[in-house]
Design an enzyme around this catalytic site. Structure first.
Site, PDB file in Angstrom:
ATOM      1  N   LYS A  67       0.832  -1.214   0.000  1.00  0.00           N
ATOM      2  CA  LYS A  67       0.000   0.000   0.000  1.00  0.00           C
ATOM      3  C   LYS A  67       0.858   1.251   0.000  1.00  0.00           C
ATOM      4  O   LYS A  67       0.441   2.286  -0.519  1.00  0.00           O
ATOM      5  CB  LYS A  67      -0.964  -0.008   1.185  1.00  0.00           C
ATOM      6  CG  LYS A  67      -2.095  -0.999   1.016  1.00  0.00           C
ATOM      7  CD  LYS A  67      -3.195  -0.793   2.048  1.00  0.00           C
ATOM      8  CE  LYS A  67      -4.324  -1.792   1.850  1.00  0.00           C
ATOM      9  NZ  LYS A  67      -5.277  -1.780   2.957  1.00  0.00           N
ATOM     10  N   LYS A 120      -6.467 -12.082  -8.653  1.00  0.00           N
ATOM     11  CA  LYS A 120      -7.705 -12.116  -7.874  1.00  0.00           C
ATOM     12  C   LYS A 120      -8.703 -11.067  -8.401  1.00  0.00           C
ATOM     13  O   LYS A 120      -8.289 -10.025  -8.901  1.00  0.00           O
ATOM     14  CB  LYS A 120      -7.291 -11.812  -6.431  1.00  0.00           C
ATOM     15  CG  LYS A 120      -8.361 -11.599  -5.438  1.00  0.00           C
ATOM     16  CD  LYS A 120      -7.737 -11.378  -4.055  1.00  0.00           C
ATOM     17  CE  LYS A 120      -8.599 -10.369  -3.303  1.00  0.00           C
ATOM     18  NZ  LYS A 120      -8.159 -10.013  -1.981  1.00  0.00           N
ATOM     19  N   LYS A 165     -11.717  -5.179  -6.294  1.00  0.00           N
ATOM     20  CA  LYS A 165     -12.548  -4.007  -6.557  1.00  0.00           C
ATOM     21  C   LYS A 165     -11.724  -2.831  -7.050  1.00  0.00           C
ATOM     22  O   LYS A 165     -12.256  -1.890  -7.626  1.00  0.00           O
ATOM     23  CB  LYS A 165     -13.378  -3.631  -5.339  1.00  0.00           C
ATOM     24  CG  LYS A 165     -12.601  -3.364  -4.074  1.00  0.00           C
ATOM     25  CD  LYS A 165     -13.577  -3.084  -2.938  1.00  0.00           C
ATOM     26  CE  LYS A 165     -13.060  -3.631  -1.622  1.00  0.00           C
ATOM     27  NZ  LYS A 165     -14.115  -3.792  -0.652  1.00  0.00           N
TER      28      LYS A 165
END
Ligand code: TRP
Length: 332
Positions: A115, A197, A200
């Site tokens: 992140k 994966k 979103k």
């Protein structure tokens, strides 16, 4: 038999994907219906602000998530369902636990490193502290089992380490939680890159099915799904990741086992598989979406549910926090 405390959380950031629905939320409902489990689920809004959020969007997304969870069958009466920010003990315990957590440990967290790269202009302390807040979530409720995706396993290890460390210093206080990591079968891949994966945050909208997408959108996305070379429909995630992903989705949507599915599609073409999958997903999501619309249209009701959950969560959280403060030596 003693009741087991099950605890999990989901961030109210953006849409709920088919992957979230099939993975996390379906599993929560199943766990909730297993005997002897006492389940507590939070909408982890405090975690969400580790990445900058628009205030109106955060508020909307938090209520959306609450309605989505209710629509998915989370039982707010027998389980506890609440918004994390409504229970101030999360923030308070998280400060206390910070003083039993090492900077070095946090620096090594894979998700923090990822992140930090993704949000290089906003590497705030909260981003680094994310796992400690998560540990506070879990430890406040003396949780036995935490259902999580594989990406959260490291955070759970830290929660265990912190619990053990605290118990070693002050005597038995926290339950050391166990992870219940979701089975691989429940992992849904991106429709455009079946090796990744379904996420979103994927910039390609065709890669992701949102549970609130229209039926038309769902059908069109599944029709455009990337498949594999050859034409045989078999379940072989390594050599046929695209087809296997569709088969996984179909098998879950129809609640049909893989062997009988593969048999059904013997001699058929990829196009048949796509149409069947699209129809099954639409069928699975239709009643869900209807329930969602009903819950979402009544904000007053949603707020009552949230308040009811927060009150019950607070009773437990307060008790644990008091015990912790006493052990540390605060004047109570
Ligand atoms: N970090 C989790 C995720 O993104 C969400 C979460 C917050 C959570 N607090 C939790 C999960 C406590 C389990 C337990 O998936």
């Amino acid at each position: 038999m003693k009741q087991k405390v099950i605890y999990s959380g989901i961030q109210p950031s953006g849409i709920m994907t088919l992957g979230n629905y099939i993975g996390a939320v379906n599993e929560w409902r199943e766990i909730q219906n297993e005997e002897n489990n006492f389940c507590i689920f939070e909408v982890a809004d405090l975690h969400t602000i580790t990445v900058r959020q628009d205030p109106a969007a955060l508020r909307k997304n938090s209520l959306d998530m609450l309605a989505l969870l209710l629509a998915a069958g989370i039982d707010f009466k027998n389980s506890i369902l609440y918004l994390q920010s409504h229970v101030h003990e999360h923030s308070e315990l998280s400060w206390l636990l910070n003083c039993y957590t090492y900077v070095g440990e946090m620096n090594r967290m894979t998700q923090f490193k990822e992140k930090s790269e993704k949000h290089a202009d906003n590497i705030n302390m909260g981003l680094m502290d994310y796992p400690v807040l998560m540990a506070a979530d879990i430890l406040l409720f003396k949780t036995d089992v935490v259902p999580v995706g594989i990406d959260q396993r490291q955070h759970l290890e830290i929660a265990r380490d912190i619990a053990l460390r605290f118990n070693n210093i002050y005597g038995d206080t926290f339950t050391v939680p166990e992870a219940r990591v979701r089975k691989m079968g429940a992992k849904i891949a991106s429709l455009q890159n079946p090796l990744a994966k379904m996420s979103k945050s994927d910039p390609n909208p065709n890669a992701v099915i949102g549970v609130l997408n229209s039926e038309k959108e769902i059908i069109s996305k599944i029709k455009k799904a990337v498949t594999d070379s050859g034409s045989e429909i078999i379940y072989d995630p390594e050599n046929k990741p695209g087809v296997s992903n569709l088969l996984t989705i179909l098998s879950i949507a129809r609640k049909q086992d893989m062997d009988s599915l593969v048999k059904e599609f013997e001699g058929k073409m990829y196009g048949h598989l796509k149409i069947a999958t699209a129809e099954a997903v639409v069928e699975m999501l239709r009643p869900f979406r209807e329930r969602y619309e009903e819950f979402r249209s009544d904000e007053w009701y949603l707020m009552q549910v949230a308040k009811y959950g927060a009150e019950r969560a607070s009773v437990i959280a307060e008790k644990t926090l008091k015990e912790v403060k006493e052990k540390i030596g605060f004047v109570l």
